[in-house]
Scaffold this active site. Structure first.
Site, PDB file in Angstrom:
ATOM      1  N   LYS A 130      -5.142 -17.642 -25.787  1.00 16.04           N
ATOM      2  CA  LYS A 130      -6.166 -16.690 -25.352  1.00 16.04           C
ATOM      3  C   LYS A 130      -5.728 -15.924 -24.102  1.00 16.04           C
ATOM      4  O   LYS A 130      -6.075 -14.768 -23.925  1.00 16.04           O
ATOM      5  CB  LYS A 130      -7.495 -17.404 -25.129  1.00 16.04           C
ATOM      6  N   TYR A 150      -5.213 -23.544 -27.276  1.00 15.26           N
ATOM      7  CA  TYR A 150      -6.104 -22.382 -27.396  1.00 15.26           C
ATOM      8  C   TYR A 150      -6.105 -21.557 -26.100  1.00 15.26           C
ATOM      9  O   TYR A 150      -6.054 -20.329 -26.133  1.00 15.26           O
ATOM     10  CB  TYR A 150      -7.499 -22.929 -27.712  1.00 15.26           C
TER      11      TYR A 150
END
Ligand code: NAD
Length: 305
Positions: free
Chosen positions: A166, A162
């Site tokens: 991001k 993640y």
């Protein structure tokens, strides 16, 4: 101050069936935007699908607004933009918000955990943005919001997949901000921290209660407004605060005493404290300044030679 309105604008909000996206869609809908409420309707790990975008559309309509539901996967973002064009004839604002988590400690991370996260966050922002780009250029107007995370900006345990995605969105924004500039396409990034199903059980309950998505929605809506001139900005917001974040570079240091000296591992070690000294560190932007900086370095060495 006059109310900032979005009349005549069409906004696409991905992942708007709940959480932050829902708050964005409701706010934009209440200020006159026609809203495409996209949501695949899966679980927080991305599994399954449903039509829970319908409830958000109903809420917007019940308050006198205009909205349509879209259940496409963001990975097929061109279908979501088609929903906007088919229903409303244009698209002005795109909020790339849809997201999922597949948290694992790094050693346990499978290919699937990695690939799915990159697909939903990165490809799921790339595809709708690309599909809207031509329209944005033609109408000389576009507002795009990427959704990053502090997990990307500073890292977080169990979120290697993640965090990567991001932070990738920040790089994506940086380049699109350059490419969109002459067409009045502004690309900015929100770094939210809010109560949602993604943070339930992670944030302490009293904090969870206070971190309402509605406190972040006005920040995102302002960045999506036609009066907003900023581009390439990273805005971190929570609890009714907002901060701008930037990557900064140290003043740095030559790694040798004259241009004819070699750069050695030892000379690097010797100069290291100065290399990493962040006193007077600066954000370097645009890319032209990176090149100017290189030319200045070259000149300095020629002068000292
Ligand atoms: P959420 O789970 O409530 O909302 C995300 C929505 O995206 C869900 O409704 C989900 O169904 C939808 N979605 C997921 N995959 C999709 C796909 N492939 N296609 C279409 N829709 C899809 O969570 P949230 O906290 O509101 O998250 C919104 C965004 O903010 C995410 O990108 C998340 O990573 C980011 N974010 C949230 C926080 C936070 O504190 N809540 C912090 C940092 C970043």
């Amino acid at each position: 101050m006059d109310q900032l309105r979005f009349d005549g604008r069409v906004a696409v909000v991905t992942g708007a069936g709940g959480g932050l996206g829902k708050a964005y869609a409701l706010l934009l809908g209440s200020r006159g935007a026609k809203v495409v409420v996209n949501d695949l309707g899966g679980g927080k790990d991305g599994a399954g699908k449903s039509t829970f975008a319908d409830a958000v559309v109903k809420e917007i309509k019940d308050k006198g607004g205009i909205a349509v539901a879209d259940y496409n996967n963001v990975i097929e973002g061109e279908k979501i933009i088609k929903t906007a064009l088919d229903n409303f004839g244009r698209v002005d604002i795109l909020i790339n918000n849809a997201g999922i988590l597949r948290d694992r400690s790094f050693q346990k991370m499978s290919d699937q955990d990695w690939d799915l996260i990159q697909a939903v966050h990165l490809k799921g922002s790339f595809k709708p943005t690309l599909a809207a780009w031509e329209t944005f250029k033609k109408q000389n107007f576009g507002r795009v919001i990427m959704t990053s995370s502090n997990a990307g900006l500073v890292g977080n345990f169990g979120q290697a997949n993640y965090s990567t995605a991001k932070m990738g969105l920040v790089g994506f924004m940086n380049t699109l901000a350059l490419e969109g500039a002459k067409y009045n396409i502004k690309i900015n990034t929100i770094v939210p921290t809010a109560a949602s199903r993604l943070t339930e059980g992670i944030l302490p309950p009293d904090m969870f209660e206070a971190m309402k998505p509605e406190l972040i929605a006005p920040v995102v809506a302002y960045m999506a407004h036609e009066s907003f001139e900023g581009t390439g900005q990273i805005i971190d917001s929570t609890l009714g605060y907002a901060h701008k974040a930037q990557l900064v570079r140290s003043v740095g240091s030559p790694l040798r005493n004259t241009p004819s000296d070699p750069v050695t591992i030892e000379s690097v070690k010797e100069k290291w404290p100065k290399v990493v000294d962040m006193t007077n560190a600066k954000h370097v932007s645009p890319i032209a300044n990176v090149t100017i900086n290189l030319v200045e370095r070259l000149q300095e060495f020629e002068d000292r030679a």
